[in-house]
Design an enzyme around this catalytic site. Structure first.
Site, PDB file in Angstrom:
ATOM      1  CE  LYS A  63      -4.031   1.634   2.945  1.00 49.53           C
ATOM      2  NZ  LYS A  63      -4.497   1.352   4.460  1.00 49.53           N
ATOM      3  CB  SER A  73      -7.858   2.848   3.273  1.00 52.43           C
ATOM      4  OG  SER A  73      -7.155   2.479   4.246  1.00 52.43           O
ATOM      5  CB  SER A 102      -7.887  -0.158   6.388  1.00 51.00           C
ATOM      6  OG  SER A 102      -8.842   1.156   6.313  1.00 51.00           O
TER       7      SER A 102
END
Length: 572
Positions: free
Chosen positions: A124, A205, A229
């Site tokens: 990420k 996310s 997330s």
């Protein structure tokens, strides 16, 4: 024939070799094709890479039929095929091919570092890497900033021999910046889409991390979780997600939200693949004091040794907190999950209904995920959002202090940047449809000035107590009996929300796809602090039961519904 004639022939041959005369089925999704077959994956030098596990790939390496360089190129081809549609990769590592070459050379010399040797992965875009890639949390504000060192988890994966392919798309600033926003969207990366249904919330996310794994763009990926997330995108992508206990994986070098709840987690198509990643990244790191809590609580030799088969379910005793979570979950989904629960019982496990969290009426919002539920009830001193917005103000300041080549040093600077660049960063409400509320999350954090007042401490202690000893731990000690784990429906957000407040681990398994929503959902195992070995043991047993039984309630591949639709924002 003259020289010029020969040159003309060479040019003609060179040109014709670049022409694609058979664009289907791999290079363009053909209209009229069944959606599940829109994006098939090419063979990789004769090897079926689609849905291949890490062990499958290692077998090809060991046989000499495939090299790491060839594997990386095959994943590049897959990403190129899908990028215009799902947009899961934010940036490529320009050195990935050289890294793969060096690891191939090691293998030729008889050096194999472990199960991840030569395996590409994504992280990420809030996980730092000290290389030629950016680390920006999806924001233009940090473009060009230089991190001081690799994040601990990236360093560990490099040592394990994995190949960092690039950075994955995410919800900008990991969802901290806005309260009305489009999951999976960032100004720098645009909108990441869920390949099961392009028109709905893709899960955030860590959106790109989940999407890239389910679409076979990499075998595994890393994400981060403050509140859902990792688990949310994993279950919405029909893959395995492991959100570890806070303190099992270091957050050093990761753009933070709240060090009370932040955790770096893993995505894989199988429990084994996700566990290989976890084994590579967990451990004590002097740069993250929370990791010292794991001492004496982690198994010598790592977690892969606990992977097992369905026989392990015999004698397991799971809790089913129906009133706490299940009663609020979608009824149709519950009916399908009930069939999976019956299958688990048929393998010799016992499932006890009514193993409730004592304070569920106060801490679980029946309407779904709401990290400010305390304030909704009139008690900000019982709200997770109360302390996280204070933590963010302080934690982001500390992170930014270590960056080079940037003028962004505080939340005030970020807020001002978004105002100065409202057209791209949506710093004002109504300017960018992906950030409908502008940056109200940042503004709420900014208003606290990072002051840990009495309300802050009351909220922190309340949320931790009601989610830990008076929450998950209490439910696991049902009538004096120690349960193996709690089984919960992670599509209902308060499941992972309560675990996040506790800092406790969650592991989600693919469990089916909704007939109407066309979206996957999961079945999650929830445990106490540092119970990852237990969760991995029984999750792998359930997974084996799913595969061997042929139940429909298991991982299925993307169906690409609505693949040409480009609505922004994507609704919750």
């Amino acid at each position: 024939m003259g020289v010029w004639g020969g040159a003309a022939l060479a040019r003609s041959s060179n040109s014709s070799s670049q022409i694609v005369t058979d664009p289907y089925p791999f290079d363009f999704p053909q209209l009229g094709t069944n959606t599940s077959n829109l994006f098939p994956m090419r063979l990789c030098h004769g090897f079926q890479l689609e849905e291949a596990t890490i062990d499958d790939i290692q077998a090809e390496f060991s046989s000499g039929r495939l090299t790491g360089v060839q594997l990386l190129q095959c994943y590049y081809d897959r990403i190129y095929q899908l990028q215009p549609y799902v947009n899961a990769v934010l940036q490529f590592n320009p050195d990935a091919m050289a890294i793969a070459e060096s690891l191939d050379a090691e293998r030729q010399q008889g050096i194999v570092r472990g199960p991840l040797h030569g395996i590409p992965f994504l992280v990420k875009d809030n996980i730092g890497s000290k290389d030629r890639m950016e680390t920006t949390a999806g924001s233009w504000a940090l473009l060009g900033s230089v991190v001081p060192r690799d994040s601990h988890v990236v360093h560990r994966l490099r040592e394990a021999g994995a190949v960092l392919l690039g950075k994955a798309a995410l919800s900008e600033w990991a969802d901290m910046r806005s309260n009305d926003y489009s999951e999976g969207y960032s100004a720098r990366g645009g909108q990441c889409r869920n390949p099961y249904n392009f028109t709905v919330n893709p899960g955030g996310s860590s959106t790109g991390s989940g999407v890239s794994v389910t679409t076979n763009q990499v075998p595994f990926a890393l994400g981060t979780e403050t509140d859902g997330s990792v688990i949310n995108p994993a279950e919405r992508c029909a893959i395995v997600g492991i959100k570890p206990t806070v303190g099992l994986t270091s957050r050093a070098g990761v753009i933070p939200e709240s060090l009370h709840q932040d955790s770096v987690g893993c995505f894989g198509k199988t429990v084994r693949d996700a566990t290989y990643a976890l084994d590579a990244i967990y451990g004590v790191d002097p740069r993250d004091n929370a990791t010292f809590a794991q001492q004496g609580k982690t198994p010598p030799g790592g977690y892969a040794q606990f992977l097992t088969d369905k026989s392990a379910l015999k004698g397991a005793v799971f809790g089913l907190p129906w009133l706490s979570f299940w009663q609020f979950n979608d009824a149709t989904q519950n009916a399908q999950l009930a069939e999976l629960l019956e299958l688990i019982e048929s393998a010799g496990a016992t499932i006890i209904n009514g193993t409730e969290l004592p304070y569920y009426k106060d801490i679980v919002d029946p309407s779904g995920w709401n990290w400010d539920f305390g304030s909704t009830r009139g008690f900000p001193n019982e709200s997770e959002a109360t302390y996280i917005k204070v933590d963010f103000y302080n934690n982001i300041r500390d992170y930014l202090a270590e960056l080079n080549n940037t003028n962004i040093r505080s939340l005030e600077d970020i807020v001002q940047y978004n105002l100065d660049n409202a057209g791209s960063e949506g710093g004002l409400p109504g300017v960018n449809p992906a950030f409908a509320s502008g940056q109200d999350g940042f503004l709420a954090s900014l208003a606290t000035k990072g002051i840990r007042n009495e309300t802050y401490w009351q909220a922190l202690h309340y949320c931790q107590r009601t989610s830990r000893e008076d929450g998950i731990d209490a439910a696991l000690k049902y009538k004096g009996q120690n349960l193996t784990a709690l089984l919960v429906p992670p599509d209902f957000g308060p499941t992972y929300e309560i675990a996040a407040q506790a800092g406790y681990p969650v592991l989600t398994l693919p469990a089916g796809v909704g007939a109407e929503s066309k979206m996957p959902y999961g079945l999650a195992l929830m445990g106490t602090a540092f119970s990852e070995a237990t969760l991995i043991r029984y999750a792998s047993a359930i997974e084996d039961l799913q595969f061997s039984s042929g139940t429909p309630w298991q991982r299925t591949q993307p169906t690409w519904s609505g693949y040409l639709e480009r609505n922004i924002p994507v609704p919750f």
